[in-house]
Design a protein around this motif. Structure first.
Motif, PDB file in Angstrom:
ATOM      1  N   THR A 896    -138.678 -68.896   2.847  1.00  0.00           N
ATOM      2  CA  THR A 896    -138.206 -69.426   1.566  1.00  0.00           C
ATOM      3  C   THR A 896    -137.815 -68.278   0.645  1.00  0.00           C
ATOM      4  O   THR A 896    -138.538 -67.286   0.521  1.00  0.00           O
ATOM      5  CB  THR A 896    -139.313 -70.261   0.911  1.00  0.00           C
ATOM      6  N   ARG A 897    -136.678 -68.440   0.028  1.00  0.00           N
ATOM      7  CA  ARG A 897    -136.190 -67.393  -0.874  1.00  0.00           C
ATOM      8  C   ARG A 897    -137.098 -67.298  -2.095  1.00  0.00           C
ATOM      9  O   ARG A 897    -137.520 -68.306  -2.661  1.00  0.00           O
ATOM     10  CB  ARG A 897    -134.762 -67.728  -1.306  1.00  0.00           C
ATOM     11  N   SER A 898    -137.388 -66.057  -2.511  1.00  0.00           N
ATOM     12  CA  SER A 898    -138.166 -65.804  -3.724  1.00  0.00           C
ATOM     13  C   SER A 898    -137.263 -65.204  -4.782  1.00  0.00           C
ATOM     14  O   SER A 898    -136.433 -64.344  -4.481  1.00  0.00           O
ATOM     15  CB  SER A 898    -139.319 -64.840  -3.441  1.00  0.00           C
ATOM     16  N   GLY A 899    -137.440 -65.649  -6.013  1.00  0.00           N
ATOM     17  CA  GLY A 899    -136.701 -65.074  -7.126  1.00  0.00           C
ATOM     18  C   GLY A 899    -135.268 -65.558  -7.185  1.00  0.00           C
ATOM     19  O   GLY A 899    -134.776 -66.267  -6.297  1.00  0.00           O
ATOM     20  N   SER A 900    -134.606 -65.150  -8.245  1.00  0.00           N
ATOM     21  CA  SER A 900    -133.208 -65.550  -8.420  1.00  0.00           C
ATOM     22  C   SER A 900    -132.532 -64.616  -9.406  1.00  0.00           C
ATOM     23  O   SER A 900    -133.186 -63.862 -10.131  1.00  0.00           O
ATOM     24  CB  SER A 900    -133.129 -66.999  -8.936  1.00  0.00           C
ATOM     25  N   PHE A 901    -131.208 -64.678  -9.411  1.00  0.00           N
ATOM     26  CA  PHE A 901    -130.399 -63.996 -10.421  1.00  0.00           C
ATOM     27  C   PHE A 901    -129.110 -64.803 -10.568  1.00  0.00           C
ATOM     28  O   PHE A 901    -128.709 -65.542  -9.646  1.00  0.00           O
ATOM     29  CB  PHE A 901    -130.144 -62.537 -10.045  1.00  0.00           C
ATOM     30  N   PRO A 902    -128.449 -64.721 -11.702  1.00  0.00           N
ATOM     31  CA  PRO A 902    -127.343 -65.641 -11.985  1.00  0.00           C
ATOM     32  C   PRO A 902    -126.240 -65.655 -10.935  1.00  0.00           C
ATOM     33  O   PRO A 902    -125.660 -66.703 -10.656  1.00  0.00           O
ATOM     34  CB  PRO A 902    -126.827 -65.153 -13.338  1.00  0.00           C
ATOM     35  N   GLU A 903    -125.934 -64.517 -10.342  1.00  0.00           N
ATOM     36  CA  GLU A 903    -124.804 -64.434  -9.413  1.00  0.00           C
ATOM     37  C   GLU A 903    -125.179 -64.794  -7.973  1.00  0.00           C
ATOM     38  O   GLU A 903    -124.363 -64.658  -7.060  1.00  0.00           O
ATOM     39  CB  GLU A 903    -124.221 -63.006  -9.446  1.00  0.00           C
ATOM     40  N   MET A 904    -126.369 -65.250  -7.768  1.00  0.00           N
ATOM     41  CA  MET A 904    -126.903 -65.446  -6.425  1.00  0.00           C
ATOM     42  C   MET A 904    -126.164 -66.550  -5.669  1.00  0.00           C
ATOM     43  O   MET A 904    -125.815 -67.586  -6.234  1.00  0.00           O
ATOM     44  CB  MET A 904    -128.382 -65.807  -6.534  1.00  0.00           C
ATOM     45  N   ALA A 905    -125.939 -66.330  -4.378  1.00  0.00           N
ATOM     46  CA  ALA A 905    -125.376 -67.363  -3.508  1.00  0.00           C
ATOM     47  C   ALA A 905    -126.474 -68.369  -3.181  1.00  0.00           C
ATOM     48  O   ALA A 905    -127.509 -68.010  -2.621  1.00  0.00           O
ATOM     49  CB  ALA A 905    -124.824 -66.744  -2.238  1.00  0.00           C
ATOM     50  N   MET A 906    -126.242 -69.643  -3.517  1.00  0.00           N
ATOM     51  CA  MET A 906    -127.263 -70.662  -3.306  1.00  0.00           C
ATOM     52  C   MET A 906    -127.302 -71.155  -1.857  1.00  0.00           C
ATOM     53  O   MET A 906    -128.328 -71.608  -1.373  1.00  0.00           O
ATOM     54  CB  MET A 906    -127.022 -71.843  -4.253  1.00  0.00           C
ATOM     55  N   GLU A 907    -126.161 -71.079  -1.200  1.00  0.00           N
ATOM     56  CA  GLU A 907    -126.079 -71.556   0.172  1.00  0.00           C
ATOM     57  C   GLU A 907    -125.237 -70.584   0.972  1.00  0.00           C
ATOM     58  O   GLU A 907    -124.238 -70.066   0.482  1.00  0.00           O
ATOM     59  CB  GLU A 907    -125.452 -72.949   0.197  1.00  0.00           C
ATOM     60  N   ARG A 908    -125.618 -70.323   2.203  1.00  0.00           N
ATOM     61  CA  ARG A 908    -124.858 -69.380   3.012  1.00  0.00           C
ATOM     62  C   ARG A 908    -124.965 -69.739   4.492  1.00  0.00           C
ATOM     63  O   ARG A 908    -125.964 -70.270   4.954  1.00  0.00           O
ATOM     64  CB  ARG A 908    -125.335 -67.949   2.761  1.00  0.00           C
ATOM     65  N   ASN A 909    -123.902 -69.432   5.186  1.00  0.00           N
ATOM     66  CA  ASN A 909    -123.889 -69.591   6.630  1.00  0.00           C
ATOM     67  C   ASN A 909    -124.506 -68.348   7.261  1.00  0.00           C
ATOM     68  O   ASN A 909    -124.154 -67.217   6.905  1.00  0.00           O
ATOM     69  CB  ASN A 909    -122.467 -69.765   7.141  1.00  0.00           C
ATOM     70  N   ILE A 910    -125.399 -68.572   8.192  1.00  0.00           N
ATOM     71  CA  ILE A 910    -126.065 -67.457   8.875  1.00  0.00           C
ATOM     72  C   ILE A 910    -125.867 -67.611  10.378  1.00  0.00           C
ATOM     73  O   ILE A 910    -126.167 -68.662  10.954  1.00  0.00           O
ATOM     74  CB  ILE A 910    -127.560 -67.393   8.534  1.00  0.00           C
ATOM     75  N   LYS A 911    -125.357 -66.562  10.987  1.00  0.00           N
ATOM     76  CA  LYS A 911    -125.217 -66.495  12.437  1.00  0.00           C
ATOM     77  C   LYS A 911    -126.283 -65.532  12.945  1.00  0.00           C
ATOM     78  O   LYS A 911    -126.309 -64.363  12.552  1.00  0.00           O
ATOM     79  CB  LYS A 911    -123.818 -66.017  12.819  1.00  0.00           C
ATOM     80  N   VAL A 912    -127.167 -66.026  13.792  1.00  0.00           N
ATOM     81  CA  VAL A 912    -128.242 -65.208  14.347  1.00  0.00           C
ATOM     82  C   VAL A 912    -127.863 -64.797  15.761  1.00  0.00           C
ATOM     83  O   VAL A 912    -127.470 -65.644  16.575  1.00  0.00           O
ATOM     84  CB  VAL A 912    -129.574 -65.977  14.355  1.00  0.00           C
ATOM     85  N   ILE A 913    -127.946 -63.515  16.052  1.00  0.00           N
ATOM     86  CA  ILE A 913    -127.664 -63.008  17.390  1.00  0.00           C
ATOM     87  C   ILE A 913    -128.929 -62.339  17.922  1.00  0.00           C
ATOM     88  O   ILE A 913    -129.381 -61.319  17.389  1.00  0.00           O
ATOM     89  CB  ILE A 913    -126.479 -62.026  17.382  1.00  0.00           C
ATOM     90  N   PHE A 914    -129.511 -62.957  18.941  1.00  0.00           N
ATOM     91  CA  PHE A 914    -130.697 -62.398  19.595  1.00  0.00           C
ATOM     92  C   PHE A 914    -130.235 -61.443  20.696  1.00  0.00           C
ATOM     93  O   PHE A 914    -129.513 -61.842  21.612  1.00  0.00           O
ATOM     94  CB  PHE A 914    -131.535 -63.505  20.233  1.00  0.00           C
TER      95      PHE A 914
END
Length: 939
Positions: A896-914
């Motif tokens: 879970t994301r901690s903290g915030s700042f006004p310009e923060m991206a609220m949602e993002r696509n994440i590609k995980v490469i194992f």
């Protein structure tokens, strides 16, 4: 008012009651009179649970001098306990004990269980010699500690002799171009010593290097006793009859001693040798120091003990070597020297042997101070020790995000058009760039220190900076603490009594034709610091300047002066004799700009680059570069060990002139297809590969111009490799900027010697040309011409080739391929690396992420983000996203994301490469992250 919580045993209370004149308790420690020897009193102060300050006075009185590294009195004092057992007094915290033998003043440190960590030399190891300088009384002094043969010692700032582990070595601590002295040493045993003194100091042997004739019996070429044979050729073809004379020393190291050269020597075509024999008067290891400009070799007993080294004529370097010699035996010696300019420098000096146990002891000597003063810092590892160092000297700032990108620089952009053309070329070619730098001499030729642009060459500086900003770049400018006496700024500072006067009195003219008289301001004067900033603010910051390049901040009033005259040129200071405050000028100069800019604009992050530095500079958002180094492979190699030791000196931000600053003449006009041009391109290629994995990524130097397209045409291996590593730097920006956050929040060190992470592996104690870049990457620069492989040591664990994903098991060395365009680069198994899309500057957002998980061990990483440019992070405006991987379940958890700042991206696509040993190309899983915990399994 802070309160010290002190627990005293019954015996201690009785002791104080019966001996109130013997031991005095202070708010944060004790003062103990010493009953024998030179030391009259020792003072112990608790700074934190893991930091104890030790002071020893030869008078019994402790002077309350200004503390430039940082006033720690505002730190809350932890609970501590004082006990006594016979002649031993113990001051203990929750984790550390300092024990003091009252008879001798000897101090030793143990953990809470009583296990010894470090001990002063038997009997106290303290020496004091009274000195008086410019009417001020003080002492020269030395502190010696007992020897631990098993430890490695690192730090001391940044020096150029390519030394790494300082165990058993000597280093003179002063500031000069390419030499940055920070009097802090860190041990593999989990402790550090911060030597609190600002004067010329020495680590190891307290003696200055001696002339050859003072240590050896000398014999000339014919075997006659008394001197070596010096042969001076005015012509390298030897067509002119040489001058031959006898010399009992080789000392042409400064502006005074070079007058002893034969008339009209050296010249560009000159050549000289010193030959004969040396006969030691003692057996053992002799430590030699070569001071050289031009091309130099040294042979002893037929062996090349110093392979050819080069430095440009005006900017000599020091290099050290050691040779074991036997008393009474005569050894042939030969020094070969090709000067590389009309005024050139050379010296060879030596230290006679010390007993091995004494040579290996940790010891500091200083020229002037009031009392011995050092901080003992305890920690389970080097990171904890460095954290303690920053508790004493100040937190490292989060650098602006743009500072972590690529900086373009050369010596120098002569016009506004030249600078903008270079920036436009980078944007047109889509080579990422964040900072463009204006080096010196943008001012009118006779107005150094005016902070004004020459209107003919820079007709619209405000418009130029505005255009730079419009193209998503930042502007850094060079500012010296130097002023011509004809400028208004000089007169304003002089009216304060804040200009050093010796250079004016002696009418010293600089190298700008026809030569102008000026001097440096006194940065120790608080009012002068304010005025210096006000002048910069009015003339430069008001134009939109983003960052400051504080050149010659040693201060270097005049090149190549002897040490005594250097002190005269930069003093007396506001605080006292320059002898006493010799090494801290750059720290005070950085304070001027940091406090000044934050006073004018408290929101925008300050960024300073300084050629010198001192303990504590990190709190002023200040980085250091390694000065005007040479364009040689040995110089590139030396930067690796220099950078690693500087990082282990507690200052996390360091950089260098990629490609070297001072250029060998053979490179200046090398023709296409020539071997010299091929080597120049390969040198820059290899240096770029290394530089991309340093805390700051920056090229700079004299002609040839350092733009990528000026070094090599597009499509060449050189160009492609440089562009690749620049782009890789930007793809890795989420990882790199998180490391910058860690320097502030976790006291982290970005550029890491292997010994920092693998202190239990003694093979890492001497590995000086591989390093970790953060927790994941192991960079292995190639530092030899035409070398297409190199040996790499892999500590225990699983390691992955970054380019292929192929894995290997550590605990061994391997020969690794190193093609022209690639530096060997590895990722530690058990690593998480967040990366982003390719961007052209950090002004672009990297919202969506590719997260690489290198399996083989549990892993964790915290992605740090803020707005990148302001100090809002100090008020809690930032966010962190924790990543953790469990090897047993093959699962990645995005917390879970901690903290915030006004310009923060609220949602993002994440590609995980194992990346696994079975799947070196990686297995891919995609997810959408909205700030809530996600668990992703290896498919």
């Amino acid at each position: 008012m802070k309160q010290a919580i002190v627990c005293l045993t019954f015996g201690t209370l009785l002791f104080f009651a019966c001996h109130s004149d013997a031991v005095r308790q202070t708010e944060n420690g004790i003062i103990v009179p010493i009953t024998s020897g030179e030391t009259k009193a020792v003072k112990l102060e608790v700074i934190t649970d893991d930091v104890i300050r030790v002071m020893a006075s030869p008078t019994g009185i402790f002077e309350e001098s200004v503390n430039l590294i940082k006033d720690t009195h505002q730190l809350p004092v932890p609970a501590f306990e004082i006990t006594r057992n016979g002649d031993t007094i113990t001051l203990g915290t929750a984790t550390l004990q300092a024990r003091l033998l009252q008879r001798t003043g000897e101090v030793w440190f143990t953990d809470k269980a009583g296990n010894l960590i470090l001990r002063e030399q038997n009997g106290g190891g303290k020496e004091f010699t009274p000195v008086r300088v410019e009417g001020t009384n003080g002492y020269s002094f030395r502190q010696v500690f007992e020897n631990d043969e098993e430890e490695g010692l690192y730090g001391l700032g940044q020096h150029q002799s390519d030394e790494f582990n300082y165990k058993g070595k000597n280093e003179e601590l002063f500031q000069y171009n390419t030499k940055v002295s920070v009097p802090f040493i860190v041990s593999t045993k989990g402790y550090g010593i911060l030597w609190h003194n600002y004067s010329l100091s020495r680590f190891g042997d307290k003696r200055p290097y001696a002339e050859l004739g003072d240590v050896f019996k000398l014999y000339d070429k014919e075997g006659q006793a008394g001197a070596l044979t010096a042969t001076y050729y005015k012509d390298r073809t030897s067509s002119v009859q040489p001058l031959i004379r006898k010399e009992d020393k080789i000392n042409y190291e400064d502006l005074v001693t070079i007058k002893n050269f034969p008339e009209k020597f050296p010249s560009n075509e000159a050549y000289a040798t010193w030959e004969g024999e040396i006969e030691p008067t003692e057996s053992g290891v002799h430590h030699f120091k070569l001071h050289y400009a031009g091309y130099t070799k040294v042979f002893i007993d037929g062996k090349e003990v110093v392979a050819e080294r080069w430095r440009t004529a005006w900017n000599p370097n020091d290099y050290k070597t050691k040779v074991r010699l036997e008393k009474g035996k005569r050894y042939p010696i030969r020094v070969e020297w090709l000067p590389d300019g009309g005024v050139s420098y050379l010296g060879l000096k030596v230290l006679s042997p010390l007993p091995e146990a004494e040579q290996n002891r940790l010891a500091f000597w200083s020229e002037m101070g009031d009392q011995i003063d050092y901080y003992f810092i305890n920690g389970k590892n080097m990171d904890e020790v460095i954290s303690g160092y920053r508790s004493v000297t100040g937190k490292s700032q989060v650098m602006p995000k743009w500072a972590m990108g690529y900086w373009l620089s050369r010596e120098r952009y002569k016009t506004q058009d030249e600078l903008l053309t270079a920036l436009n070329e980078y944007r047109k070619r889509q080579v990422p760039l964040d900072v463009i730098v204006q080096d010196w001499s943008y001012w009118p030729v006779d107005a150094w220190g005016s902070h004004e642009f020459d209107k003919e060459r820079f007709p619209d500086p405000a418009g130029m900076i505005r255009e730079i900003h419009e193209k998503d770049a930042r502007f850094m400018i060079s500012v010296w603490p130097k002023f011509y006496m004809t400028t208004e700024h000089y007169k304003e500072l002089d009216q304060l009594g804040a200009m050093y006067q010796q250079a004016i009195k002696d009418s010293i003219r600089d190298w700008i034709y026809p030569g102008y008289i000026g001097s440096f301001y006194d940065a120790y004067n608080p009012e002068a610091r304010k005025l210096f900033w006000n002048q910069m603010n009015e003339h430069l910051y008001s134009l939109g300047v983003d960052a400051w390049w504080m050149d010659a901040s040693e201060p270097n009033v005049q090149d190549n002066t002897d040490m005594n005259y250097r002190k005269k040129l930069c003093g007396p200071t506001y605080l006292g004799p320059s002898t006493k405050y010799f090494n801290a000028y750059a720290l005070m100069n950085a304070e001027a700009i940091y406090d000044g800019q934050r006073g004018v604009n408290p929101d925008n992050r300050v960024f300073l680059l300084t050629r010198s530095g001192f303990a504590g500079q990190q709190r002023y958002s200040t980085a250091t570069w390694s000065g005007d180094i040479g364009t040689r492979w040995e110089d590139m190699k030396a930067q690796i060990s220099a950078g690693l030791n500087f990082a282990m000196s507690g200052v996390p931000y360091w950089t260098m002139d990629i490609g070297g600053f001072c250029v060998e003449k053979r490179y200046e006009h090398a023709e296409e297809g020539s071997e010299d041009l091929n080597e120049w391109r390969e040198l820059n290629t290899r240096w770029y590969q290394f530089g991309a994995f340093c805390p700051l990524f920056r090229s700079h130097g004299q002609y040839p111009c350092r733009e990528i397209y000026n070094i090599a045409p597009e499509g060449t291996p050189t160009y492609k490799s440089m562009k690749y590593y620049t782009e890789l730097r930007y793809r890795l920006m989420p990882y790199i900027y998180s490391l910058a956050g860690m320097t502030y929040f976790n006291d982290y060190t970005i550029m890491r010697a292997l010994v920092m992470d693998y202190a239990e592996d003694k093979k890492t104690y001497t590995i000086d040309d591989q390093f970790m870049f953060g927790p994941a990457f192991m960079a292995c620069p190639v530092h030899q011409y035409k070398k297409r492989d190199r040996e790499v040591y892999f500590p225990a664990g699983v390691w992955y080739d970054y380019y292929t994903g192929k894995s290997m098991t550590g605990g061994t060395s391997r020969t690794i391929a190193a093609p022209y365009e690639q530096m060997p680069l590895f990722v530690r198994g058990g690593s998480i690396i967040p990366a982003g899309k390719l961007i052209q500057s950090t002004a672009e957002e990297q919202k969506d992420l590719t997260v690489y998980v290198y399996t083989g061990a549990d892993a964790s990483f915290s992605l740090y983000e803020d707005n990148g440019v302001t100090y809002a992070y100090e008020k809690g405006e930032y966010s962190t996203i924790p990543f953790s991987y469990e090897e047993s379940g093959k699962e990645l958890t995005i917390g879970t994301r901690s903290g915030s700042f006004p310009e923060m991206a609220m949602e993002r696509n994440i590609k995980v490469i194992f990346v696994t040993p079975e799947y070196p190309a990686g297995k891919e899983v995609s997810a959408v992250y909205k700030g809530e915990q996600l668990t992703i399994s290896l498919p």
